[in-house]
Design a protein around this motif. Sequence first.
Motif, mmCIF file in Angstrom:
data_model
loop_
_atom_site.group_PDB
_atom_site.id
_atom_site.type_symbol
_atom_site.label_atom_id
_atom_site.label_comp_id
_atom_site.label_asym_id
_atom_site.label_seq_id
_atom_site.Cartn_x
_atom_site.Cartn_y
_atom_site.Cartn_z
ATOM 1 N N UNK A 1 58.076 55.571 48.085
ATOM 2 C CA UNK A 1 59.399 55.628 48.711
ATOM 3 C C UNK A 1 59.309 55.125 50.149
ATOM 4 N N UNK B 1 59.110 51.393 50.148
ATOM 5 C CA UNK B 1 60.439 50.832 49.872
ATOM 6 C C UNK B 1 61.289 50.876 51.126
ATOM 7 N N UNK C 1 61.124 66.488 44.899
ATOM 8 C CA UNK C 1 60.863 65.261 44.147
ATOM 9 C C UNK C 1 61.042 65.508 42.653
ATOM 10 N N UNK D 1 63.962 57.054 36.695
ATOM 11 C CA UNK D 1 63.197 56.032 37.423
ATOM 12 C C UNK D 1 64.033 55.259 38.441
ATOM 13 N N UNK D 2 65.295 55.668 38.609
ATOM 14 C CA UNK D 2 66.088 55.070 39.698
ATOM 15 C C UNK D 2 65.734 55.691 41.038
ATOM 16 N N UNK D 3 65.026 56.821 40.981
ATOM 17 C CA UNK D 3 64.811 57.600 42.199
ATOM 18 C C UNK D 3 64.126 56.798 43.295
ATOM 19 N N UNK D 4 63.003 56.157 42.954
ATOM 20 C CA UNK D 4 62.191 55.513 43.989
ATOM 21 C C UNK D 4 62.964 54.461 44.781
ATOM 22 N N UNK D 5 63.575 53.452 44.106
ATOM 23 C CA UNK D 5 64.315 52.475 44.911
ATOM 24 C C UNK D 5 65.490 53.093 45.670
ATOM 25 N N UNK D 6 66.207 54.014 45.033
ATOM 26 C CA UNK D 6 67.387 54.582 45.685
ATOM 27 C C UNK D 6 67.013 55.411 46.918
ATOM 28 N N UNK D 7 65.983 56.271 46.781
ATOM 29 C CA UNK D 7 65.548 57.059 47.923
ATOM 30 C C UNK D 7 65.028 56.157 49.042
ATOM 31 N N UNK D 8 64.346 55.084 48.651
ATOM 32 C CA UNK D 8 63.812 54.154 49.644
ATOM 33 C C UNK D 8 64.906 53.515 50.478
ATOM 34 N N UNK D 9 65.929 52.957 49.817
ATOM 35 C CA UNK D 9 66.989 52.291 50.595
ATOM 36 C C UNK D 9 67.821 53.314 51.369
ATOM 37 N N UNK D 10 67.979 54.516 50.800
ATOM 38 C CA UNK D 10 68.762 55.535 51.522
ATOM 39 C C UNK D 10 68.032 55.986 52.788
ATOM 40 N N UNK D 11 66.702 56.076 52.697
ATOM 41 C CA UNK D 11 65.930 56.417 53.901
ATOM 42 C C UNK D 11 66.102 55.327 54.941
#
Lengths: 256, 211
Positions: free
Chosen positions: A156, A159, B28, B37-47
């Motif tokens: 994360x 990303x 988590x 499996x949407x979690x990783x990209x979504x959490x990344x861009x939200x951070x």
Amino acid sequence: MKHAYIDEYSDIDSYIHRLDPRIKIISLFAFILFVIFTRPTSFIAFALYGVLIAVLFLLSKIPPGFILKRSLVIIPFVLMVAIFIPFFKKGEIAGGYSFGTLKLTVTYDGLMILWNILVKAYLCILSMILLITSTKLSNLLKALEKLKFPSVFVIILSFMYRYIFVVQDELMKMKQAKEARTTGGSRWFHVKVLANMIGVLFMRTYERGENVYFAMCSRGFNGKIKIITGFELKMKDFCFMLIIMSILTVIRIFGS
Amino acid sequence: MHIPDGFLAVNTWAPAWLISVGGIGYCLKKTSLVLKDRMVPLMGVMAAFIFAAQMLNFPVMGGTSGHLLGGVLAAVLLGPYAGAIVIAVVLTAQCLIFQDGGLTALGANIFNMSFLGAIGGYLIYNIIRKIIGDNKGIIIGTGISAWLSVVVASSAVAVELSISGTSPFRVALPAMAGVHALIGIGEAIITCLVIGFVLKVRPDLIYRKGE
């Protein structure tokens, strides 16, 4: 738009930069722990820690002015603690001052607490600056993963690192557009527009997150992240860690 | 307020680290149940979004400016667990990249801002939202919980500092809480405006449990 503020000097070629990131993380974390567990009265030890980190900075060829500027982030917190120091009543009085009827005294114990915090926080910040300015963030994250940090968390983080620039670019463009179209106006108006911008940014970022996910799916993503790692531990990496650890231990034993 | 290294004694930062690692692990797990499996990209861009939003300066009084902290914002938009992860990721990045907060103190910082700020804030928001109901409840709940989250998180800093013997409790707590009661007003206003805007334009994006 320009954002070269993250890991700005990480592409210099120096001895420190060439070290394996894992070795750097372990060594500098050891440095932080050693510093934190040193008694505040061991002045010689702190001086030696300072010399050690200064030598490492010299080896890394990072401009000293940059390090100095970066290390100033500590000021607000030190000020905050410094404000509270006069309220420690214990111990011998070192001096006092008064505001009208309010009398404040500073004790040696209080000053010791301030010194303790100041020197430890500063040394730790220097070691963190050394770590981040001598390592590319992507390599640092990879190394964290290799060191068995929770991999979901690290992924994360990577990303986030990848999209910080994209999202920030979007925000800067919106801000530029806003500035080009608004003159004057009350402060409340500006606050409202800026808040709306954050709202728009959220929606765009959310949609971007979904698009990223769809793109990943179309390339065969199945929930598992695979990382290609190219780290190789060499003899000089082990030597570096060994030297740092022994210097720290020697300082710990003879400095206090 | 990001606590640097050296400000906390080991009896404070070590337990805080343990709580944070356990807590983030739990969050988590909870989030991956919902997002899969949407979690990783979504959490990344939200951070990345919260990170960017924190860099936008708002004009306050005179020439001063302040910025958003985003704990309650993240929790209201993404739910308590995902919000807590996003804030924890942002804090970790700030510690690594800007030395904003120390490595040993990171656990305490995550505890204060991610657990007390985002999850604690969400609990209060959810209660108020349910009592008042409708969009009005969302806005009022957001405002109150945003203000409270800032005050509570800063009080926690004062408590941790006094447990470590760094500052006297009786003076530090009212001082920290007092200053942050003012900062919290700004946080509440901005968070309400952002949530109000999202509510008007894309109400489906606001997190609603079980709906």
